[in-house]
Design a protein around this motif. Sequence first.
Motif, PDB file in Angstrom:
ATOM      1  N   ASN A 100     -12.786  -5.942 -46.328  1.00  0.00           N
ATOM      2  CA  ASN A 100     -13.160  -6.476 -47.643  1.00  0.00           C
ATOM      3  C   ASN A 100     -11.934  -6.978 -48.409  1.00  0.00           C
ATOM      4  OD1 ASN A 100     -15.095  -6.979 -49.727  1.00  0.00           O
ATOM      5  ND2 ASN A 100     -14.235  -5.239 -50.813  1.00  0.00           N
TER       6      ASN A 100
ATOM      7  N   LEU B  56      -9.307  -8.143 -47.087  1.00  0.00           N
ATOM      8  CA  LEU B  56      -8.777  -9.350 -46.433  1.00  0.00           C
ATOM      9  C   LEU B  56      -9.807 -10.484 -46.399  1.00  0.00           C
ATOM     10  CD1 LEU B  56      -6.714  -7.741 -43.540  1.00  0.00           C
ATOM     11  CD2 LEU B  56      -5.826  -8.941 -45.518  1.00  0.00           C
ATOM     12  N   THR B  57     -10.842 -10.339 -47.230  1.00  0.00           N
ATOM     13  CA  THR B  57     -11.800 -11.437 -47.379  1.00  0.00           C
ATOM     14  C   THR B  57     -11.395 -12.245 -48.609  1.00  0.00           C
ATOM     15  OG1 THR B  57     -13.575 -10.192 -46.360  1.00  0.00           O
ATOM     16  CG2 THR B  57     -14.237 -12.018 -47.761  1.00  0.00           C
ATOM     17  N   ILE B  58     -11.082 -13.506 -48.380  1.00  0.00           N
ATOM     18  CA  ILE B  58     -10.562 -14.331 -49.470  1.00  0.00           C
ATOM     19  C   ILE B  58     -11.707 -15.116 -50.120  1.00  0.00           C
ATOM     20  CG2 ILE B  58      -8.802 -16.051 -50.096  1.00  0.00           C
ATOM     21  CD1 ILE B  58      -7.672 -13.495 -48.731  1.00  0.00           C
TER      22      ILE B  58
END
Lengths: 69, 214
Positions: free
Chosen positions: B210, B212-214
């Motif tokens: 989560n 590393l979700t851009i």
Amino acid sequence: MPIIVNLDVMLAKRKMLLTELSEKVGITMSNLSILKKGKAKAIRFSTLQAICEVLECQPGDILEYSAEE
Amino acid sequence: MEITRKLYGKGLITFLLIVFRSIFLLASIALVIMGIYGILSLFVEVTESKSIFPVLFSITKEGILNNPGDLGSAEFNLFSGMGLIVVDEIPTGFKLLFDIILFMSYACSLFYLKLVIKILEAANQGGFLIIENAKRLRWIALLGIAIYLLGFIATLASSFYFNGKLELMNLEFTNFNRFSLVSSNSVFNYLFLLVIAEAFRIGALLKKENELTI
């Protein structure tokens, strides 16, 4: 990961700095840096849409699939 | 813009850190003293050396249960019991074996405490839900099971050794009884902790994804 992020290529084509993109898209520099380095696990459609709008390009110009050997 | 992460329960974590660090320090000192004393007792004759061993027993004589009201009294038997005996002299071989089991058990406990401290330190720095803590939880569960097994082995070894050697009126010393399994429910707690550790690991992975979700 077989998905390659060509954000730096598009930035170079548009002669735009990462800081400028960060301000226009409304994403922090650290997050954009993660995306540029290919360390991101996922990208939201809203983020992709915002980047494409600013860079005037298609999602395929930013993301590329390359099969791993 | 500076992002500040508010850490809830910081006071409690700090308190627990102080408590566990103190216990760890005392346990470390005790373990070192135990190790030195154990090695010295092999080479130097220690006077007034008393050892404590667990034994299992049952009482042959029947007891009386006084019921309240008009129910009257009833007889009862004490089949399973566990106690500690203090012995002045014991063969070195058995004492050494027992001390090694105890030393291993204490060493596991010390490692267990160290892992708890590491988890609390990570929590104190705002990184509680991380993969490392999931691994630590898993190790804590495995160490807990190991500590139980070592205690079980020590009790059984002692009971087997003293069986037939001890004499006390109305007491029958046994190798194995129901009391020797009395704390086996702790193993189920540690097995449950293994499940929690796995859930923790999956949670930490999801959190990382989560983030590393851009």
